[in-house]
Design an enzyme around this catalytic site. Sequence first.
Site, mmCIF file in Angstrom:
data_model
loop_
_atom_site.group_PDB
_atom_site.id
_atom_site.type_symbol
_atom_site.label_atom_id
_atom_site.label_comp_id
_atom_site.label_asym_id
_atom_site.label_seq_id
_atom_site.Cartn_x
_atom_site.Cartn_y
_atom_site.Cartn_z
ATOM 1 N N HIS A 84 -3.520 10.362 5.637
ATOM 2 C CA HIS A 84 -4.556 9.336 5.498
ATOM 3 C C HIS A 84 -4.261 8.115 6.359
ATOM 4 C CE1 HIS A 84 -1.986 7.130 2.592
ATOM 5 N NE2 HIS A 84 -2.828 6.128 2.723
ATOM 6 N N GLN A 90 0.851 -1.184 0.000
ATOM 7 C CA GLN A 90 0.000 0.000 0.000
ATOM 8 C C GLN A 90 0.893 1.241 0.000
ATOM 9 O OE1 GLN A 90 -3.470 -0.318 -0.255
ATOM 10 N NE2 GLN A 90 -2.730 -2.415 -0.591
ATOM 11 N N SER A 91 0.308 2.391 -0.302
ATOM 12 C CA SER A 91 1.130 3.607 -0.325
ATOM 13 C C SER A 91 1.763 3.858 1.038
ATOM 14 C CB SER A 91 0.298 4.816 -0.754
ATOM 15 O OG SER A 91 -0.807 5.008 0.119
ATOM 16 N N GLU A 92 1.026 3.569 2.128
ATOM 17 C CA GLU A 92 1.579 3.689 3.472
ATOM 18 C C GLU A 92 1.046 2.586 4.368
ATOM 19 O OE1 GLU A 92 2.886 7.451 1.984
ATOM 20 O OE2 GLU A 92 0.814 6.756 2.053
ATOM 21 N N THR A 93 1.901 2.189 5.294
ATOM 22 C CA THR A 93 1.488 1.359 6.427
ATOM 23 C C THR A 93 1.750 2.153 7.694
ATOM 24 O OG1 THR A 93 1.963 -0.746 5.320
ATOM 25 C CG2 THR A 93 1.871 -0.760 7.719
#
Length: 264
Positions: free
Chosen positions: A74, A45-48
């Site tokens: 987010h 994912q774009s961020e964890t």
Amino acid sequence: MQTIDFYMIDAFSNKTFGGNAAAVCPLTEWLPDETLLQMAKQHNQSETAYFVRTDTGFELRWFTTQYEINLCGHATLAAAHVIFEYLDYPDTEIKFSTRFVGELTVTRKGEWLTLDFPAWQTESADAPDLLFEKLGIDRSEVQETRVARDWLVVMNDPQRLQALTPDIHGLAPLGKMVCITAQGEDDDFVSRFFCPGEAVAEDPVTGSTHSMLIPYWAEKLGKTEMLAHQVSARGGELRCQLRGDRVLIGGRATTYLIGKVMLR
């Protein structure tokens, strides 16, 4: 074998497949940084977001598939959603301690969660021709954040902004992220956010970018409370407020997946 709870949350959306997806992993203690990065790569994912509970709140960190980052809106919203919905958290305010931007708070009122983030001031910048060439637009107003993270390109037409098909990875030599914005028609302002060289070339909804968008548009529009829309393919709604040297960024969140990470 170590088992870790795993959540995937659609942040800044009240429906599945909207907003910006983030992975969230509550931890009982910090794992080695290399393990956190490998997990983020696996989540893809774009961020964890990872957090550890403390006596006074939670410690929070964010990883992309490539490295740890200094601020992510987010994924913070997603982490707060997990805490409020699944960890039997009794209060309406969460305090996050972070390594790069100090303390952040998230408050809940109904289904809306509000991030309290630092306000990033911008100043006029002389951007290179490559920026406009790869965006596919004529030269226009450009601002630059004092934290030197992003270009902010201001457009006059929100419909053209939404229809742009820029060469995002062609922007990579600039060495910065690129946000484009315009005054909205149904909202106070709209935006898109590009991440040249990253695994996710266009971020669907970028909470942290509103740290600079809110002060900019508050001055332009002469108001401190605004509605914003990030007009990516997934899209997201944000309630925005400027409060001194802080910005309040409101959004909703939806759970997509709950599971377990098993480390051997």
